[in-house]
Design a protein around this motif. Structure first.
Motif, mmCIF file in Angstrom:
data_model
loop_
_atom_site.group_PDB
_atom_site.id
_atom_site.type_symbol
_atom_site.label_atom_id
_atom_site.label_comp_id
_atom_site.label_asym_id
_atom_site.label_seq_id
_atom_site.Cartn_x
_atom_site.Cartn_y
_atom_site.Cartn_z
ATOM 1 N N ALA A 265 -3.766 2.610 -1.623
ATOM 2 C CA ALA A 265 -4.681 1.469 -1.662
ATOM 3 C C ALA A 265 -4.126 0.382 -2.572
ATOM 4 C CB ALA A 265 -6.029 1.923 -2.202
ATOM 5 N N ARG B 282 -10.817 -7.846 -7.680
ATOM 6 C CA ARG B 282 -9.802 -7.470 -6.704
ATOM 7 C C ARG B 282 -8.852 -8.637 -6.466
ATOM 8 N NH1 ARG B 282 -10.679 -8.808 -1.183
ATOM 9 N NH2 ARG B 282 -12.460 -10.158 -1.016
ATOM 10 N N ARG C 98 -4.333 -8.353 -1.307
ATOM 11 C CA ARG C 98 -4.896 -8.494 0.020
ATOM 12 C C ARG C 98 -4.027 -7.729 1.017
ATOM 13 N NH1 ARG C 98 -9.381 -11.849 0.746
ATOM 14 N NH2 ARG C 98 -8.535 -11.883 2.833
ATOM 15 N N ILE C 99 -4.578 -7.554 2.190
ATOM 16 C CA ILE C 99 -3.855 -6.780 3.200
ATOM 17 C C ILE C 99 -2.501 -7.425 3.519
ATOM 18 C CG2 ILE C 99 -3.987 -5.861 5.544
ATOM 19 C CD1 ILE C 99 -6.093 -4.729 3.756
ATOM 20 N N LEU D 203 -15.036 -7.954 2.075
ATOM 21 C CA LEU D 203 -14.344 -6.933 1.282
ATOM 22 C C LEU D 203 -13.972 -5.738 2.167
ATOM 23 C CD1 LEU D 203 -13.545 -6.184 -1.647
ATOM 24 C CD2 LEU D 203 -15.753 -5.069 -1.869
ATOM 25 N N PRO E 156 -7.353 -3.035 -7.454
ATOM 26 C CA PRO E 156 -7.915 -4.337 -7.766
ATOM 27 C C PRO E 156 -7.613 -4.822 -9.174
ATOM 28 C CG PRO E 156 -9.578 -2.659 -7.979
ATOM 29 C CD PRO E 156 -8.299 -1.956 -7.623
ATOM 30 N N ILE F 194 -16.289 0.623 -5.861
ATOM 31 C CA ILE F 194 -15.014 -0.097 -5.810
ATOM 32 C C ILE F 194 -14.100 0.389 -6.937
ATOM 33 C CG2 ILE F 194 -13.912 -2.386 -5.938
ATOM 34 C CD1 ILE F 194 -15.662 -1.988 -3.453
ATOM 35 N N GLU G 122 -10.192 -4.625 2.826
ATOM 36 C CA GLU G 122 -9.704 -3.397 2.188
ATOM 37 C C GLU G 122 -9.717 -2.200 3.152
ATOM 38 O OE1 GLU G 122 -8.470 -3.575 -0.778
ATOM 39 O OE2 GLU G 122 -9.252 -5.483 -1.500
ATOM 40 N N TYR H 108 0.810 -1.216 0.000
ATOM 41 C CA TYR H 108 0.000 0.000 0.000
ATOM 42 C C TYR H 108 0.847 1.272 0.000
ATOM 43 C CZ TYR H 108 0.899 0.723 4.976
ATOM 44 O OH TYR H 108 1.505 0.959 6.181
#
Lengths: 352, 178
Positions: A247, A319, A322-323, B12, A250, B58, B16, A240
């Motif tokens: 962000a 998307r 992932r985190i 989600l 995706p 999104i 996110e 990120y």
């Protein structure tokens, strides 16, 4: 903000922070850099403000929410969402797996699932067809989505600094070099990176291959020379902090093609894959560096895309990231061989 | 089916939006200057974000959207009198004519102490721009103030920070260029 006709020290100091934030127009950036080139005191001020920004980031990032508050936040959201505490809290991993296993069964029965699977298959097809679809994909991206893929100023600064520091250290190395297998501990996809890159490295002499660290970002780094000048190929995680939007986007960044920057006389050309960013840095003019990046980075990008596709990292339902992608998990068993130019810089060998 | 959609949306959201909780918390801490209040602010921000998440598009800027909610929540708390309103401290910054050079040697403790001494109206934009790397436009949207005001607060805030740091540096005998 219009650039002043002639930039003096006062103008320079007023615009310097906006320059460091990447908020100035291209021509104003140019005036700032021209002034810095001529004025030693202002160059010193530029470095001092860079250090101050890094210090601010470092000191602020130590502030974290307590685990208790974080857990309470998750619980409140789940409760607000009407998800039973039992479903959400039967052990972190187990509860989630159980819930989604159930979901999957229901989905299989629905037309929506069929549509989703078709969409995922189409995404995979587009992804695997490679460059020829890039322009088509780009046309589908909205301006907001394209903006979301813009690389962050901090990534550019760290990449340029890593290039500068390693080049000073490695450009005179005897070579030939090869990427040590220990790179696997940082990023398994970078094993044999020198051999992958060799396909596009005609006319370049490989001087060094290692994993290095600048600030809190790590790179798999190949250092080449061309006509005596250093050229770097850097691979890092697309987390990120790598993107200006902050962000994980995706979609694959490859559809955008290369992004080009010049920072402190270092030209950078960057490509994105689903998980990584590949950068080529040199002291060449930006156009020349971009042409070099095109040939040097492409085989690496294609290799990484295949590795990511093999690891099941396809574009699914819009998307992918992932985190957990936020950073490498390698333990920092750092052996600083030399602190060059900047005390934050180190080269390390993960084997020790 | 509706329940499935909700679960999917929740997954989600957790994957996110919650990833930004660290960044949002750092800013909340600057806004509230109190850990517990900052955690409450984050909690309320995320609850409101979840309630509106079905309207979020999104692929657009999730981080900027979350910051906007955070400041919305904060301003409503201030309006409801739950939080004290910081006095407008413009006059302090107005008096700074001298732009001190940035000291070359600084410890992180000094940087943090200097940051905390800056009035909140200036500290928050500085953290948003220089720590969280929001664009000036994103800051203006989040704080709901004009872009020109953001630029002027940033300029004054950074100048105040340099001034505090120069004072520390002089006190410690570090070199401060003229």
């Amino acid at each position: 903000m219009k650039p002043p006709v002639v930039m003096d020290c006062q103008n320079f100091k007023e615009l310097l922070d906006s320059y460091l934030c990447g908020e100035l127009a291209v021509e104003t950036n140019h005036s700032v850099l021209c002034h810095a080139e001529r004025c030693c005191a202002c160059r010193g001020e530029m470095s001092a403000r860079r250090r101050l920004r890094a210090s601010l980031r470092s000191v602020c990032s130590k502030e974290k929410m307590s685990d208790r508050a974080m857990e309470s936040l998750r619980e409140k959201i789940r409760s607000e969402a009407g998800v039973g505490a039992g479903a959400a809290r039967t052990g972190d991993g187990g509860g989630r797996r159980g819930r989604f296993a159930g979901l999957f069964k229901v989905w299989l029965l629905t037309p929506a699932a069929v549509a989703l699977l078709l969409g995922a298959a189409l995404g995979l097809y587009v992804l695997r067809r490679g460059g020829s679809d890039d322009a088509q994909t780009q046309r589908r991206l909205s301006p907001e989505q394209i903006n979301a893929l813009e690389l962050s100023a901090s990534l550019m600064a760290d990449s340029a600094s890593s290039h500068r520091s390693c080049a000073a250290h490695s450009a005179d190395a005897a070579g030939p070099a090869e990427m040590p297998d220990s790179v696997r501990e940082y990023d398994p996809a970078c094993v044999g990176l020198d051999k992958v890159a060799a396909a596009g490295a005609g006319g370049l002499l490989l001087r060094a291959a290692h994993v290095c660290k600048f600030g809190d970002r790590k790179f798999a780094h190949l250092v080449y020379t061309r006509g005596g000048g250093p050229v770097s190929l850097l691979v890092t995680v697309r987390d990120y902090r790598a993107l200006k939007s902050g962000a994980p986007p995706p979609f694959s960044g490859l559809s955008l093609g290369p992004q080009r920057f010049t920072l402190d006389h270092i030209a950078l050309g960057a490509y994105q894959t689903l998980k990584r960013i590949v950068l080529v840095a040199s002291n060449l003019p930006e156009d020349e560096n971009a042409a070099l990046a095109e040939s040097l980075a492409r085989p690496v990008v294609e290799h990484l895309r295949k590795a990511e596709a093999g690891a099941g990292l396809e574009e699914q339902g819009g998307r992918t990231m992932r985190i957990e992608d936020r950073g490498s998990r390698i333990e920092d068993r750092v052996i600083a061989l030399k602190a060059i130019l900047d005390p934050r810089f180190s080269i390390f060998d993960p084997r020790h | 089916m509706e329940q499935n959609d909700k679960l999917q949306r929740l997954e989600l959201f957790e994957a996110e939006a919650l990833g930004f909780s660290g960044q949002l918390f750092r800013v909340a801490l600057r806004v509230c200057r109190d850990r517990e209040r900052a955690e409450d602010l984050i909690q309320e921000t995320y609850l409101q974000a979840w309630r509106s998440f079905h309207r979020f598009e999104i692929g657009t800027n999730l981080r900027a959207w979350l910051y906007k909610i955070l400041f919305n929540v904060h301003y409503s708390e201030v309006r409801r009198g739950r939080l004290e309103l910081a006095p407008i401290e413009e006059t302090i910054a107005e008096t700074i004519a001298y732009d001190p050079p940035t000291p070359q040697q600084l410890t992180e403790e000094e940087v943090l102490a200097a940051l905390e001494r800056i009035p909140r109206d200036f500290q928050v934009p500085v953290v948003l721009a220089d720590v969280e790397e929001l664009s000036y436009r994103e800051i203006a949207d989040a704080l709901q103030i004009p872009l020109g005001t953001v630029m002027s607060r940033l300029s004054r805030g950074r100048k105040l920070l340099r001034m505090e740091l120069a004072n520390y540096a002089r006190g410690a005998g570090y070199q401060v260029a003229n």
